[in-house]
Design an enzyme around this catalytic site. Structure first.
Site, PDB file in Angstrom:
ATOM      1  N   SER A 273      15.845  -5.448  -7.595  1.00 22.71           N
ATOM      2  CA  SER A 273      16.204  -4.589  -6.467  1.00 22.71           C
ATOM      3  C   SER A 273      16.967  -5.429  -5.455  1.00 22.71           C
ATOM      4  O   SER A 273      16.686  -6.622  -5.283  1.00 22.71           O
ATOM      5  CB  SER A 273      14.929  -4.044  -5.816  1.00 22.71           C
ATOM      6  OG  SER A 273      15.208  -3.579  -4.505  1.00 22.71           O
TER       7      SER A 273
ATOM      8  N   HIS B 131      23.075  -6.917  -8.306  1.00 18.36           N
ATOM      9  CA  HIS B 131      22.251  -7.838  -9.093  1.00 18.36           C
ATOM     10  C   HIS B 131      22.377  -7.459 -10.565  1.00 18.36           C
ATOM     11  O   HIS B 131      23.202  -6.593 -10.923  1.00 18.36           O
ATOM     12  CB  HIS B 131      20.799  -7.801  -8.616  1.00 18.36           C
ATOM     13  CG  HIS B 131      20.232  -6.413  -8.511  1.00 18.36           C
ATOM     14  ND1 HIS B 131      20.035  -5.609  -9.609  1.00 18.36           N
ATOM     15  CD2 HIS B 131      19.849  -5.673  -7.439  1.00 18.36           C
ATOM     16  CE1 HIS B 131      19.534  -4.455  -9.221  1.00 18.36           C
ATOM     17  NE2 HIS B 131      19.421  -4.454  -7.897  1.00 18.36           N
TER      18      HIS B 131
ATOM     19  N   HIS C 151      22.454  -3.742 -11.552  1.00 20.73           N
ATOM     20  CA  HIS C 151      23.771  -3.101 -11.399  1.00 20.73           C
ATOM     21  C   HIS C 151      24.712  -3.567 -12.509  1.00 20.73           C
ATOM     22  O   HIS C 151      25.506  -2.778 -13.027  1.00 20.73           O
ATOM     23  CB  HIS C 151      24.389  -3.469 -10.055  1.00 20.73           C
ATOM     24  CG  HIS C 151      23.598  -3.023  -8.860  1.00 20.73           C
ATOM     25  ND1 HIS C 151      22.876  -3.889  -8.082  1.00 20.73           N
ATOM     26  CD2 HIS C 151      23.422  -1.791  -8.314  1.00 20.73           C
ATOM     27  CE1 HIS C 151      22.304  -3.226  -7.088  1.00 20.73           C
ATOM     28  NE2 HIS C 151      22.606  -1.944  -7.204  1.00 20.73           N
TER      29      HIS C 151
HETATM   30  P1  AMP Z   1      21.422   0.958  -5.331  1.00 21.82           P
HETATM   31  O1  AMP Z   1      22.552   0.014  -5.069  1.00 21.82           O
HETATM   32  O2  AMP Z   1      20.081   0.356  -5.103  1.00 21.82           O
HETATM   33  O3  AMP Z   1      21.616   2.302  -4.688  1.00 21.82           O
HETATM   34  O4  AMP Z   1      21.444   1.228  -6.889  1.00 21.82           O
HETATM   35  C1  AMP Z   1      22.616   1.670  -7.535  1.00 21.82           C
HETATM   36  C2  AMP Z   1      22.264   2.054  -8.941  1.00 21.82           C
HETATM   37  O5  AMP Z   1      21.728   0.927  -9.628  1.00 21.82           O
HETATM   38  C3  AMP Z   1      21.204   3.159  -9.017  1.00 21.82           C
HETATM   39  O6  AMP Z   1      21.565   4.062 -10.039  1.00 21.82           O
HETATM   40  C4  AMP Z   1      19.960   2.406  -9.353  1.00 21.82           C
HETATM   41  O7  AMP Z   1      19.011   3.181 -10.062  1.00 21.82           O
HETATM   42  C5  AMP Z   1      20.518   1.297 -10.244  1.00 21.82           C
HETATM   43  N1  AMP Z   1      19.582   0.179 -10.281  1.00 21.82           N
HETATM   44  C6  AMP Z   1      19.127  -0.546  -9.235  1.00 21.82           C
HETATM   45  N2  AMP Z   1      18.232  -1.457  -9.647  1.00 21.82           N
HETATM   46  C7  AMP Z   1      18.105  -1.306 -10.988  1.00 21.82           C
HETATM   47  C8  AMP Z   1      17.324  -1.947 -12.006  1.00 21.82           C
HETATM   48  N3  AMP Z   1      16.482  -2.934 -11.727  1.00 21.82           N
HETATM   49  N4  AMP Z   1      17.447  -1.504 -13.272  1.00 21.82           N
HETATM   50  C9  AMP Z   1      18.297  -0.472 -13.573  1.00 21.82           C
HETATM   51  N5  AMP Z   1      19.073   0.144 -12.679  1.00 21.82           N
HETATM   52  C10 AMP Z   1      18.973  -0.256 -11.396  1.00 21.82           C
END
Ligand code: AMP
Length: 299
Positions: free
Chosen positions: A198, A39, A42
């Site tokens: 998220s 999203h 990312h």
């Molecule tokens: P994930 O795919 O949820 O494991 O997230 C991958 C990376 O994207 C991680 O470093 C998360 O902290 C970052 N991330 C996910 N959602 C957000 C957001 N809303 N704002 C900033 N970084 C994000």
């Protein structure tokens, strides 16, 4: 052109080639680890990585070790084709998208050796999801090992502030195990109503979505109180959230950003971090906010 690799060997070869072929003597290689279902949060990480590095590597892997709830793992959104389009749009050079057996041969018995995050991994999110941060630290260590470029290239990795506890654990992991990776951080990305983006948000109904907004509202309230030198009254906000429908609050705490220990709920005089987690509809959501103390005492 974005290249996609599904095996450790092919990925390692590609990283080595990319570093060797770089016109820079000491190229900066950025790693952006993700679980996919990408999203705008990312996308922010990818943009920041692209702007600061010569070579950008991203990974897409839904890591079973960090799920304590099998239902959550099973229902976690998976959309590799869409993710690959977004990764290509953001100029990612190589994507590592391993299958489960490639990453963890013999799973669920393997991997036999896992990272233990100790006390730091047992606070808040770690207390509610036992083993979660050990799973995060294990996969991040593996990804750093697989994606690390050969010297003299410099390696950095981007993480989002949204997962503030995860960030604290990863910083400590890098320091304690001397992992040769520089950690870079992107501030949290929110939608127009303030909800932290998220991958799990796609599972919220309209009603759930409205309820979920109360999480970020509570954090904005805390930030405003902190900045104006008022007492935080975290307990009052907890009561309010527990009384409002649609949100099953797990925790709302104000912690020391260095060790994640809870701090007093009066007026803050040092920067602090607010953490919140709640179940909303079918998903568990987390959010976080930096709290800055007032510059001078209120009149
Ligand atoms: P994930 O795919 O949820 O494991 O997230 C991958 C990376 O994207 C991680 O470093 C998360 O902290 C970052 N991330 C996910 N959602 C957000 C957001 N809303 N704002 C900033 N970084 C994000």
């Amino acid at each position: 052109m974005t290249q996609v690799f599904h095996t450790v060997t092919a990925m390692r070869d590609a990283v080595e080639r990319a570093a060797q072929d770089s016109p820079k003597q000491q190229p900066v290689v950025s790693i952006v680890p993700t679980m996919g279902a990408l999203h705008s949060g990312h996308a922010g990480l990818l943009r920041a990585a692209r702007n600061s590095a010569d070579i950008v590597l991203a990974s897409v892997f839904v890591n079973p070790l960090q799920f304590d709830d099998p239902q959550d793992y099973q229902h976690y959104p998976r959309q590799l084709d869409h993710d690959l389009q977004l990764l290509a749009q953001h100029g990612v050079d190589c994507v590592f998208a391993p299958g489960l057996e490639e990453m963890y041969p013999g799973y669920p018995e393997g991997p036999l050796i896992r990272v233990n995050t100790g006390k730091l991994g047992q606070r808040w999110e770690g207390a509610s999801r036992p083993g979660h941060f050990d799973g995060v630290a294990t996969v991040v260590t593996k990804l750093f090992t697989i994606l690390h470029p050969p010297a003299p290239a410099v390696c950095e990795a981007w993480f989002g502030q949204k997962d503030a506890e995860q960030l604290a654990v990863i910083r400590r992991l890098v320091a304690d195990l001397n992992l040769p990776v520089r950690i870079r951080v992107l501030p949290i990305v929110r939608d127009k109503n303030g909800l932290a983006l998220s991958s799990r948000n796609v599972r919220l109904s309209d009603e759930d979505y409205d309820a979920a907004l109360s999480l970020s509202r509570a954090l904005f309230t805390l930030a405003a109180r902190a900045e104006s030198g008022k007492t935080l009254d975290v307990e009052g906000l907890r009561d309010h959230l527990r009384a409002s429908g649609g949100v099953d609050l797990d925790y709302l705490v104000v912690v020391d950003p260095n060790n994640l220990q809870e701090i007093a709920h009066g007026v803050i005089h040092e920067p602090a971090l607010a953490l919140i987690a709640a179940r909303v509809g079918p998903v568990r959501l987390i959010d976080t906010m930096d709290l800055r103390p007032a510059l001078s005492p209120p009149q």
